[in-house]
Design a protein around this motif. Structure first.
Motif, short mmCIF file in Angstrom:
data_model
loop_
_atom_site.label_atom_id
_atom_site.label_comp_id
_atom_site.label_asym_id
_atom_site.label_seq_id
_atom_site.Cartn_x
_atom_site.Cartn_y
_atom_site.Cartn_z
N ASP A 1 0.84 -1.19 0.00
CA ASP A 1 0.00 0.00 0.00
C ASP A 1 0.88 1.25 0.00
OD1 ASP A 1 -2.34 -1.40 0.04
OD2 ASP A 1 -2.75 -1.10 2.16
N LEU A 2 0.39 2.28 -0.66
CA LEU A 2 1.05 3.58 -0.65
C LEU A 2 0.34 4.51 0.32
CD1 LEU A 2 1.56 4.10 -4.50
CD2 LEU A 2 3.23 3.26 -2.84
N GLY A 3 1.11 5.31 1.04
CA GLY A 3 0.50 6.24 1.98
C GLY A 3 1.53 7.19 2.53
N TYR A 4 1.08 8.00 3.49
CA TYR A 4 2.00 8.93 4.16
C TYR A 4 1.55 9.10 5.61
CZ TYR A 4 -1.66 12.49 3.54
OH TYR A 4 -2.86 13.19 3.58
N LEU A 5 2.50 9.47 6.45
CA LEU A 5 2.23 9.82 7.85
C LEU A 5 2.22 11.33 7.97
CD1 LEU A 5 4.66 7.26 9.51
CD2 LEU A 5 2.16 7.18 9.66
N ASP A 6 1.21 11.87 8.68
CA ASP A 6 1.21 13.31 8.90
C ASP A 6 2.07 13.63 10.12
OD1 ASP A 6 -0.31 12.81 11.15
OD2 ASP A 6 -2.14 13.76 10.40
N GLU A 7 2.12 14.90 10.49
CA GLU A 7 2.98 15.33 11.61
C GLU A 7 2.54 14.74 12.94
OE1 GLU A 7 5.70 16.88 11.35
OE2 GLU A 7 5.66 17.72 9.32
N THR A 8 1.29 14.31 13.05
CA THR A 8 0.79 13.72 14.30
C THR A 8 0.96 12.22 14.35
OG1 THR A 8 -1.48 13.37 13.47
CG2 THR A 8 -0.96 15.56 14.36
N ALA B 1 -16.56 4.06 -7.73
CA ALA B 1 -15.26 3.39 -7.80
C ALA B 1 -14.47 4.02 -8.94
CB ALA B 1 -15.43 1.90 -8.04
N VAL B 2 -13.21 4.36 -8.67
CA VAL B 2 -12.35 5.02 -9.65
C VAL B 2 -11.16 4.11 -9.95
CG1 VAL B 2 -10.81 6.99 -10.03
CG2 VAL B 2 -13.07 7.35 -9.02
N PHE B 3 -10.77 4.05 -11.20
CA PHE B 3 -9.68 3.17 -11.62
C PHE B 3 -9.09 3.72 -12.93
CE2 PHE B 3 -13.82 1.79 -12.95
CZ PHE B 3 -13.70 1.55 -14.31
N GLU C 1 1.68 11.93 -14.63
CA GLU C 1 1.29 12.35 -13.28
C GLU C 1 0.62 11.19 -12.55
OE1 GLU C 1 2.01 15.16 -11.96
OE2 GLU C 1 2.65 16.31 -13.71
N ASN C 2 0.87 11.12 -11.24
CA ASN C 2 0.21 10.11 -10.40
C ASN C 2 -1.12 10.65 -9.89
OD1 ASN C 2 2.28 8.30 -10.68
ND2 ASN C 2 3.28 8.86 -8.76
N VAL C 3 -2.17 9.84 -10.00
CA VAL C 3 -3.48 10.20 -9.48
C VAL C 3 -3.95 9.07 -8.57
CG1 VAL C 3 -5.89 10.72 -10.02
CG2 VAL C 3 -4.07 11.55 -11.52
N ALA C 4 -4.27 9.40 -7.33
CA ALA C 4 -4.78 8.41 -6.38
C ALA C 4 -6.28 8.25 -6.59
CB ALA C 4 -4.49 8.84 -4.95
N VAL D 1 -3.73 6.31 3.82
CA VAL D 1 -3.48 5.37 2.73
C VAL D 1 -3.91 6.04 1.42
CG1 VAL D 1 -3.97 3.09 1.79
CG2 VAL D 1 -3.88 3.43 4.28
N VAL D 2 -2.96 6.23 0.53
CA VAL D 2 -3.25 6.89 -0.73
C VAL D 2 -3.86 5.91 -1.71
CG1 VAL D 2 -2.20 8.06 -2.70
CG2 VAL D 2 -1.42 8.58 -0.39
N ASP D 3 -3.31 4.71 -1.79
CA ASP D 3 -3.81 3.71 -2.73
C ASP D 3 -3.01 2.44 -2.60
OD1 ASP D 3 -5.80 3.27 -4.67
OD2 ASP D 3 -5.23 5.09 -5.75
N ARG D 4 -3.58 1.37 -3.15
CA ARG D 4 -2.75 0.20 -3.42
C ARG D 4 -1.79 0.59 -4.54
NH1 ARG D 4 -1.67 -3.86 -0.45
NH2 ARG D 4 -1.45 -5.27 -2.22
N LYS D 5 -0.61 0.00 -4.55
CA LYS D 5 0.32 0.29 -5.64
C LYS D 5 -0.34 0.03 -6.99
CE LYS D 5 5.00 -0.10 -3.82
NZ LYS D 5 6.28 -0.82 -3.92
N LYS D 6 -1.15 -1.03 -7.06
CA LYS D 6 -1.78 -1.38 -8.32
C LYS D 6 -2.92 -0.44 -8.68
CE LYS D 6 -4.82 -4.83 -6.15
NZ LYS D 6 -6.11 -4.23 -6.46
N ASP D 7 -3.43 0.34 -7.71
CA ASP D 7 -4.55 1.23 -7.98
C ASP D 7 -4.12 2.67 -8.26
OD1 ASP D 7 -6.46 -0.73 -7.80
OD2 ASP D 7 -6.86 -0.40 -5.68
N MET D 8 -2.83 2.95 -8.15
CA MET D 8 -2.35 4.28 -8.49
C MET D 8 -2.43 4.45 -10.01
SD MET D 8 -1.18 7.17 -7.44
CE MET D 8 -0.53 6.94 -5.78
#
Length: 552
Positions: free
Chosen positions: A428-435, A474-476, A453-456, A440-447
């Protein structure tokens, strides 16, 4: 830097025999006294609250003492039938009380239970039987035909024991099968199988992105520590009355909820599926306090005509997973179920399955977040070289935890890849915020990669959900001759809404950058989902693969 001790050193001796010089028999006696394995839970709970309701399944009710009796008899029957520690028992069934009994009985006998998705075809089941090496198969009566076809299609059939669960009441036992009631009523010697912390007790087949699923091995240690994380961070207690409607072959319902309820001594009500009318009626009739479902099922409840006329006052705890809850739906739930606290559970099969949880007080302030790592999990986000990235930077989500799988059965290469660097890589792709909250941005396969350009897909879905006439979306990505991939969406309008694709594309452009807005929108009556309520984007990709055909 890893240091190794020479054989015979004090450190090596301490590691092999922590208590000092013990004989093998004494060491085994100590290990037996210290055992705390999955199969022990029904017995220990029965000793505490034997007369309390454990499971209600239709007209069947079991106290914890009765549940324990069924587990012990079934485990004894398994041993008498010739199953030995480490053997594999496959289970193909819809939700039922027998499923719960078998999950604990197999663990008590030291077996590896292999739950199978009841929607699979014969060839798919044959692969699981072959790959797992299952020597026994339990199937409900309506699935015997596909089970027999799977055994016939297996390349290396090893199934020698076949038991049938009489769920539909069709009458009679199919040829070559035995009625499971024989195991449930078996009178034999008590089961005494030593099950270590890291002995496998479950083989869960992941859907994954490959053409064939992988068999993730879960140990008692993984499941038990996961139960503790669920109890603490999910605020679960023995007073809960829980409704189980999602498939028990999936580890979310089985191990985040049913297993935890047996561990705690909470009461469970089992339904065959998440039919909205039945769910609402059951909550009211049995004063259900706790319910788990993916966002798609929560949405189906909100949209049901009986929602506002059903007494849901007993409900206090709501849980969701499989995907993030759309922000607009979170707001609606808060308004229409103001006394229900919500938790978002994020994880995957290989984590037994929970990894992070978003708590009730964080739902709106951190809407869209998967929360923070649970008690027994350490989580970070890394780049393509497996180095941690700063807050706010997207990378792959990885974990360290006793929850983690032992590995993929008979697949060292995939196991090594998943655990490279000493962390389990989620995919899975994602990021941690300052807190420290995980998004979770997306599954790698769903990016979606469109025009460089990358679109989540998740971000586009959230934008479309802000339209008041959208019920589900649902978006793909679909192949495009110019942009490589283009953003596509399949949308289910609310009942009575007059929506057009042009309306939705225009709406998306008011809240998203132009390249993120869907190029194609298809209106549909429903979205394809698996029995767990997860939207099957692979089916949507296949069905709409030609959306860009003819464009330059």
């Amino acid at each position: 830097m890893t240091r190794t001790q020479p054989a015979g050193s004090a450190a090596a001796a301490l590691s092999d025999n922590p208590a000092g010089s013990l004989s093998d028999s004494t060491a085994q006696t100590v290990a037996t006294a210290r055992q705390h394995a999955l199969g022990d839970l029904p017995r220990r709970t029965a000793q505490r609250v034997g007369d309390k309701l454990a499971i209600r399944d239709g007209d069947v009710t079991l106290t914890f003492a009765e549940l324990e009796a069924h587990v012990e008899r079934t485990a004894s029957a398994l041993v008498a039938a010739g199953f030995v520690k480490g053997g594999r028992l496959a289970l193909l069934s819809h939700n039922c009380w027998q499923f719960a009994v078998l999950s604990f009985a197999a663990a008590r006998a030291g077996l590896v239970l292999v739950p199978i998705n009841f929607m699979l075809g014969a060839d798919e089941i044959a692969f699981i039987l072959d790959h797992s090496g299952a020597s026994g198969l339990v199937a409900e009566d309506t699935l015997v035909a596909v089970a027999d076809a799977a055994i016939a299609a297996a390349a290396n059939p090893q199934v020698r024991t076949k038991q049938v669960i009489d769920l539909a009441g069709t009458g009679g036992t199919p040829s070559g099968w035995e009625d499971l009631s024989g195991w449930l009523q078996h009178e034999g010697a008590p089961v005494d199988v030593a099950v270590g912390d890291d002995d496998p007790v479950r083989m869960m087949f992941t859907s994954g992105t490959e053409s064939r699923p992988k068999g993730a091995l879960l140990s008692s240690r993984a499941l038990m520590w996961q139960y503790v994380s669920c109890v603490i961070d999910g605020s679960m207690s023995a007073d809960d009355v829980e409704l189980h409607t999602l498939p028990l072959y999936h580890c979310a319902q089985l191990d985040c909820f049913l297993g935890v309820d047996v561990y705690l001594g909470a009461s469970s009500i089992i339904l065959p599926g998440p039919d909205p009318a039945t769910v609402l009626r059951t909550i009211a009739e049995h004063q259900v306090t706790k319910f788990f479902a993916p966002p798609t099922v929560w949405i189906s409840l909100l949209r049901h005509p009986d929602f506002d006329t059903t007494d849901l006052s007993s409900l206090r705890k709501g849980y969701y997973g499989a995907s993030a809850m759309p922000v607009e739906v979170l707001r609606e739930l808060a308004e229409r179920l103001p006394d229900v606290a919500l938790w978002n559970f994020y994880g995957q099969t290989e984590m037994s399955p929970v990894a992070t949880i978003l708590g009730p007080e964080e739902q709106l302030p951190f809407a869209g977040s998967a929360g923070r790592p649970v008690l027994n999990v350490e989580t970070r986000v890394v780049d393509d070289t497996d180095q941690p990235v700063p807050a706010g930077v997207v990378g792959e989500i990885v974990h360290r935890s006793p929850h983690a799988t032992l590995g993929y059965y008979r697949d060292e290469a995939k196991t090594a890849e998943a655990f490279r660097g000493g962390w389990f890589h989620s995919g899975d792709l994602g990021y941690l915020d300052e807190t420290g909250h995980l998004f979770v941005v997306d599954r790698k396969k769903d990016m979606i990669k469109t025009g460089g350009e990358n679109v989540a897909s998740r971000e586009v879905e959230e934008a479309l959900y802000t339209h008041p006439d959208v019920a589900e979306v649902a978006v793909f990505g679909v192949s495009h001759p110019r942009w490589v991939e283009a953003v596509a969406a399949v949308v289910v309008p609310r009942v009575g809404a007059m929506l057009t694709a042009e309306d939705l594309i225009a709406h998306a452009r008011t809240v998203l950058a132009g390249y993120k807005a869907p190029k194609y929108v298809v209106l549909a009556e429903e979205l394809p989902k698996n029995p767990s309520g997860k939207i099957l984007k692979r089916e949507l990709r296949a069905a709409h693969a030609d959306l860009a055909a003819g464009e330059a």
